[in-house]
Design a protein around this motif. Structure first.
Motif, mmCIF file in Angstrom:
data_model
loop_
_atom_site.group_PDB
_atom_site.id
_atom_site.type_symbol
_atom_site.label_atom_id
_atom_site.label_comp_id
_atom_site.label_asym_id
_atom_site.label_seq_id
_atom_site.Cartn_x
_atom_site.Cartn_y
_atom_site.Cartn_z
ATOM 1 N N PHE A 133 11.070 -6.601 -2.372
ATOM 2 C CA PHE A 133 9.713 -6.956 -2.881
ATOM 3 C C PHE A 133 8.619 -5.845 -2.616
ATOM 4 C CE2 PHE A 133 5.455 -9.091 -2.452
ATOM 5 C CZ PHE A 133 5.360 -9.625 -3.817
ATOM 6 N N SER A 134 8.587 -5.509 -1.375
ATOM 7 C CA SER A 134 7.414 -4.522 -1.091
ATOM 8 C C SER A 134 8.122 -3.092 -1.281
ATOM 9 C CB SER A 134 7.119 -4.510 0.357
ATOM 10 O OG SER A 134 8.297 -4.358 1.133
ATOM 11 N N ARG A 135 9.146 -2.858 -1.437
ATOM 12 C CA ARG A 135 9.866 -1.640 -1.477
ATOM 13 C C ARG A 135 9.988 -0.902 -0.243
ATOM 14 N NH1 ARG A 135 7.621 -2.459 -6.668
ATOM 15 N NH2 ARG A 135 9.380 -2.273 -8.301
ATOM 16 N N HIS A 136 9.499 -1.400 0.823
ATOM 17 C CA HIS A 136 9.551 -0.737 2.068
ATOM 18 C C HIS A 136 10.779 -0.512 2.621
ATOM 19 C CE1 HIS A 136 5.155 -2.091 3.255
ATOM 20 N NE2 HIS A 136 5.252 -1.320 2.207
ATOM 21 N N HIS A 137 11.222 0.741 3.127
ATOM 22 C CA HIS A 137 12.592 0.946 3.723
ATOM 23 C C HIS A 137 12.351 1.962 4.630
ATOM 24 C CE1 HIS A 137 11.306 3.665 0.322
ATOM 25 N NE2 HIS A 137 11.956 4.769 1.047
ATOM 26 N N ALA A 138 13.702 1.991 5.584
ATOM 27 C CA ALA A 138 13.783 2.951 6.586
ATOM 28 C C ALA A 138 15.270 3.042 7.087
ATOM 29 C CB ALA A 138 12.939 2.407 7.760
ATOM 30 N N TRP A 139 15.537 3.988 7.646
ATOM 31 C CA TRP A 139 16.821 4.370 8.266
ATOM 32 C C TRP A 139 16.890 5.269 9.374
ATOM 33 C CZ3 TRP A 139 15.827 5.347 3.156
ATOM 34 C CH2 TRP A 139 15.588 6.522 2.685
ATOM 35 N N ALA A 140 17.691 5.069 10.384
ATOM 36 C CA ALA A 140 17.447 5.981 11.748
ATOM 37 C C ALA A 140 18.708 5.903 12.428
ATOM 38 C CB ALA A 140 16.242 5.383 12.484
ATOM 39 N N ARG A 141 18.892 7.170 13.134
ATOM 40 C CA ARG A 141 20.191 7.359 13.614
ATOM 41 C C ARG A 141 19.769 7.829 15.296
ATOM 42 N NH1 ARG A 141 24.699 10.163 10.126
ATOM 43 N NH2 ARG A 141 25.682 10.616 12.600
ATOM 44 N N MET A 142 20.218 7.101 16.064
ATOM 45 C CA MET A 142 19.780 7.266 17.676
ATOM 46 C C MET A 142 20.838 7.456 18.396
ATOM 47 S SD MET A 142 16.805 6.310 16.747
ATOM 48 C CE MET A 142 15.784 6.588 18.097
ATOM 49 N N ASP A 143 21.083 8.657 19.464
ATOM 50 C CA ASP A 143 21.951 9.105 20.128
ATOM 51 C C ASP A 143 21.406 9.287 21.541
ATOM 52 O OD1 ASP A 143 24.640 9.449 18.873
ATOM 53 O OD2 ASP A 143 23.314 10.484 17.378
ATOM 54 N N ASN A 181 2.700 14.255 -1.851
ATOM 55 C CA ASN A 181 2.664 13.635 -3.109
ATOM 56 C C ASN A 181 1.478 12.589 -3.402
ATOM 57 O OD1 ASN A 181 5.434 13.992 -3.638
ATOM 58 N ND2 ASN A 181 6.403 12.313 -2.726
ATOM 59 N N PRO A 182 0.081 13.306 -3.188
ATOM 60 C CA PRO A 182 -1.177 12.621 -3.377
ATOM 61 C C PRO A 182 -1.276 12.663 -4.821
ATOM 62 C CG PRO A 182 -1.467 14.696 -2.536
ATOM 63 C CD PRO A 182 -0.021 14.452 -2.354
ATOM 64 N N ASP A 183 -0.900 13.497 -5.657
ATOM 65 C CA ASP A 183 -1.028 13.628 -6.875
ATOM 66 C C ASP A 183 0.077 13.022 -7.934
ATOM 67 O OD1 ASP A 183 -3.500 15.037 -6.329
ATOM 68 O OD2 ASP A 183 -2.321 16.788 -5.944
ATOM 69 N N VAL A 184 1.063 12.478 -7.271
ATOM 70 C CA VAL A 184 2.325 11.956 -8.136
ATOM 71 C C VAL A 184 1.824 10.687 -8.622
ATOM 72 C CG1 VAL A 184 4.636 11.213 -7.911
ATOM 73 C CG2 VAL A 184 3.710 13.249 -6.629
ATOM 74 N N GLU A 185 2.400 10.327 -9.780
ATOM 75 C CA GLU A 185 1.881 9.112 -10.140
ATOM 76 C C GLU A 185 2.262 7.856 -9.481
ATOM 77 O OE1 GLU A 185 3.136 8.862 -14.348
ATOM 78 O OE2 GLU A 185 1.958 10.539 -14.913
ATOM 79 N N PHE A 186 1.655 6.665 -9.606
ATOM 80 C CA PHE A 186 2.036 5.706 -8.571
ATOM 81 C C PHE A 186 3.178 5.228 -9.259
ATOM 82 C CE2 PHE A 186 2.155 0.901 -8.782
ATOM 83 C CZ PHE A 186 1.993 0.713 -7.497
ATOM 84 N N TRP A 187 3.599 5.297 -10.506
ATOM 85 C CA TRP A 187 4.995 4.530 -10.880
ATOM 86 C C TRP A 187 6.160 5.439 -10.439
ATOM 87 C CZ3 TRP A 187 4.558 -0.112 -12.071
ATOM 88 C CH2 TRP A 187 3.216 -0.690 -12.751
ATOM 89 N N THR A 188 6.171 6.817 -10.371
ATOM 90 C CA THR A 188 6.792 7.693 -10.101
ATOM 91 C C THR A 188 7.292 7.353 -8.708
ATOM 92 O OG1 THR A 188 6.435 9.335 -11.552
ATOM 93 C CG2 THR A 188 7.937 9.877 -9.598
ATOM 94 N N ILE A 189 6.330 7.305 -7.760
ATOM 95 C CA ILE A 189 6.366 6.740 -6.204
ATOM 96 C C ILE A 189 7.057 5.549 -5.971
ATOM 97 C CG2 ILE A 189 5.152 6.594 -4.258
ATOM 98 C CD1 ILE A 189 2.887 8.216 -4.966
ATOM 99 N N ASN A 190 6.608 4.276 -6.970
ATOM 100 C CA ASN A 190 7.287 3.147 -6.772
ATOM 101 C C ASN A 190 8.748 3.339 -7.508
ATOM 102 O OD1 ASN A 190 5.747 1.248 -6.066
ATOM 103 N ND2 ASN A 190 5.479 0.188 -7.647
ATOM 104 N N GLU A 191 9.098 4.143 -8.367
ATOM 105 C CA GLU A 191 10.422 4.054 -8.706
ATOM 106 C C GLU A 191 11.382 4.679 -7.737
ATOM 107 O OE1 GLU A 191 10.569 6.219 -12.530
ATOM 108 O OE2 GLU A 191 9.514 4.536 -13.708
ATOM 109 N N ASN A 192 10.893 5.814 -6.881
ATOM 110 C CA ASN A 192 11.481 6.478 -5.846
ATOM 111 C C ASN A 192 11.813 5.603 -4.825
ATOM 112 O OD1 ASN A 192 11.556 8.936 -7.448
ATOM 113 N ND2 ASN A 192 9.795 9.765 -6.201
ATOM 114 N N ALA A 193 10.676 4.720 -4.418
ATOM 115 C CA ALA A 193 10.752 3.844 -3.464
ATOM 116 C C ALA A 193 11.870 2.713 -3.758
ATOM 117 C CB ALA A 193 9.578 2.950 -3.143
ATOM 118 N N ALA A 194 11.816 2.145 -4.941
ATOM 119 C CA ALA A 194 12.828 1.200 -5.384
ATOM 120 C C ALA A 194 14.165 1.731 -5.372
ATOM 121 C CB ALA A 194 12.399 0.681 -6.627
ATOM 122 N N ALA A 195 14.514 2.986 -5.835
ATOM 123 C CA ALA A 195 15.693 3.687 -5.797
ATOM 124 C C ALA A 195 16.088 3.589 -4.238
ATOM 125 C CB ALA A 195 15.811 4.993 -6.403
#
Length: 228
Positions: A133-143, A181-195
């Motif tokens: 829904f929010s398109r928030h995402h994360a991944w991390a590896r710890m050793d 990415n301050p100048d990148v279009e909102f829809w492009t950022i959203n599409e990248n996040a959704a992907a």
């Protein structure tokens, strides 16, 4: 033709018309019934050949993957307050889910401290977070308490540490730097996040394990503590 004969013919025509409509409705109902039954049989055949996959519905939005330790050891490391779920060890991995796992979008520093503290005790720990829904995402590896790779996006990049892994590159995951990415279009950022959100389980499968293959009934319930 007398008026009486004309009225009789009109009545007969009306009766035949009504009968014709009734027959057509009846035949249409028979057709629908047979069509529905045939469709049901076809779906059953398809499901026998290709059983439906329910893993996506069972996959949590946030989870940990801990390598080469027993589930009881993970439970002990998380002992304290809060609810969680710990899976049995599967293919060398123990999966942890639950409402008390940190959300990097709410407090990325708390997430970092939680993971590094847990990794110091358990060794290799991986963290995944994907909200459609929010398109928030994360991944991390710890050793052993050290971050070897981490990325988190919550409307903007809030954590980007370490070099991108081969799996991230092959999956085409988009990772922006801080303030980029301050100048990148909102829809492009959203599409990248959704992907990225869609690819988080794929990354988990390459790094460790996709939790969709686990069955919740086999886990160990307990309490977790904030390690930060």
């Amino acid at each position: 033709m007398s008026p009486t004969d004309a009225e009789t013919l009109m009545l007969l025509a009306a009766h035949f018309l009504a009968l014709g409509v009734a027959v057509m409705v009846f035949l249409w109902m028979i057709f629908l019934h047979r069509h529905t039954r045939a469709l049901g049989q076809t779906l059953q055949q398809i499901q026998r050949i290709h059983p439906p996959v329910h893993g996506a519905a069972q996959r949590p939005s946030t989870w940990l993957a801990v390598r080469s330790v027993e589930a009881e050891r993970v439970r002990s490391a998380l002992a304290g307050n809060g609810k969680f779920f710990i899976s049995p060890r599967v293919n060398g991995w123990v999966v942890v889910t639950g409402p008390d796992l940190p959300d990097p979008g709410e407090d990325v520093d708390a997430c970092h401290l939680f993971l590094t503290a847990l990794s110091r005790e358990l060794g290799h720990v991986q963290f995944f977070h994907a909200e459609k829904f929010s398109r928030h995402h994360a991944w991390a590896r710890m050793d052993d308490g050290c971050v070897t790779r981490a990325y988190a996006w919550a409307g903007e990049t809030v954590w980007n540490q370490g070099a991108k892994t081969l799996a991230e590159n092959r999956l085409g995951m988009k990772c922006s730097g801080y303030g980029e990415n301050p100048d990148v279009e909102f829809w492009t950022i959203n599409e990248n996040a959704a992907a990225n959100v869609e690819k988080v389980p794929l990354l988990a499968a390459r790094w460790s394990i996709d939790p969709a293959i686990l069955h919740r009934a086999n886990g160990i319930a307990g309490e977790s503590s904030r390690l930060y």
